[in-house]
Design an enzyme around this catalytic site. Sequence first.
Site, short mmCIF file in Angstrom:
data_model
loop_
_atom_site.label_atom_id
_atom_site.label_comp_id
_atom_site.label_asym_id
_atom_site.label_seq_id
_atom_site.Cartn_x
_atom_site.Cartn_y
_atom_site.Cartn_z
N GLU A 74 -8.83 5.48 6.82
CA GLU A 74 -9.00 5.27 8.26
C GLU A 74 -10.14 4.30 8.55
O GLU A 74 -10.05 3.46 9.45
CB GLU A 74 -9.29 6.61 8.95
N CYS A 98 -13.72 11.26 9.03
CA CYS A 98 -12.86 10.23 9.59
C CYS A 98 -12.44 10.55 11.02
O CYS A 98 -12.12 9.65 11.80
CB CYS A 98 -11.62 10.07 8.71
N ARG A 117 0.50 8.33 -17.75
CA ARG A 117 -0.84 8.65 -18.25
C ARG A 117 -1.91 8.17 -17.28
O ARG A 117 -2.88 8.87 -17.00
CB ARG A 117 -1.07 8.00 -19.62
N ARG A 139 -3.26 2.44 -22.09
CA ARG A 139 -3.34 1.05 -22.55
C ARG A 139 -2.72 0.12 -21.51
O ARG A 139 -1.79 -0.64 -21.78
CB ARG A 139 -2.65 0.92 -23.91
#
Length: 366
Positions: A46, A78, A178, A201
């Site tokens: 926001e 917010c 992952r 990776r």
Amino acid sequence: MTQALRLAEQGLYTTQPNPRVGCVIVKNQQIIGQGAHLKVGEPHAEVFALRQAGLATKGADAYVTLEPCNHHGRTPPCVDALINAGIKRVVVAMQDPNPLVAGNGLKRLLAQGIKVETGLMEAEAWALNPGFISRMTRGMPYVRSKIAASLDGRTALKNGKSLWITAEAARLDVQHWRAQSCAIITGIGTVLADNPTMNVRLPVTVARQPLRVIVDSQLQTPTDCKMLDASQLVFSPVLIAHASDPSSKAHILKALGAELLHIPKLNGQVDLSALLENLAQRGINEVLLEAGQGLNGAFLQANLIDEFIFYYAPKLMGTDASGMFAIQELTEMQQATDLHILDIRQIGQDIRLRAQPIAKPIHKIL
């Protein structure tokens, strides 16, 4: 709201332990500001959207994927920012499950005379934050079990070899799962058989690696395994959950940089429920289980898997090869785990199938 959800996806790999949130400010049917929460400690969606909109926010509408916060955390509320900006209407996809918010942000907006609407694209908003929702409502992370198998459901040859069942495209796809996880759990069997690194990776996630967890009841983790490599531990810590230490290795593994967590069950195995509760207390939202049939079976029988991600390779490996889940023999079909299929698609030459246990739905996960 569709655009706000797209913005929220920008934080898929980086917002943990916070939720992924997007916000769009609209005035006279035109977008005047938009933003996403990208990293813990940084401004929320926001705030970014209001900054972009500038002085034009008075009388505008705000579309937010998650109820605006009304409490002081690492950043100010917010709700205050929306009120002070003169927003006249707030459309929220879903209420925040965090007990510190949980409808109070919406009440505050209504009390200030701001029109509030909720539920627009709620299912899509739930799907963006299954781990955060699970941790806030159940005190447990959301657990995905990733399994690579042949078409006849085999995960390793009888001699233990399993590299590689799936092709490169599927293995790359796993890296994205992952990357959005806060922790990766594997078992000592996988460590001994494959000696994996269990890291991410992907170039976009170099700065944030998930916690790597080894379930090792008897502390058999080799001191020279790849997961304990010093260069890896700098970016991706290792937690070893164990039930006993018959060989007195705990002090050696600690000296190498691993954290040890002692959580035994009466049967001499690691208490998996207690492990997940501990991870939730650490702010772990999503867990990726990458293990062999033993640990997969233990999680399944303990009803701790929220979602399965099966990668099927166009191979046949035969009945002597290892299966997916080592569980007690079933004698009636009613004992089988019924699944709801969420998605099926081809990844390169392999097939990816996502499914949820029907007996354990997590609200509106897509």
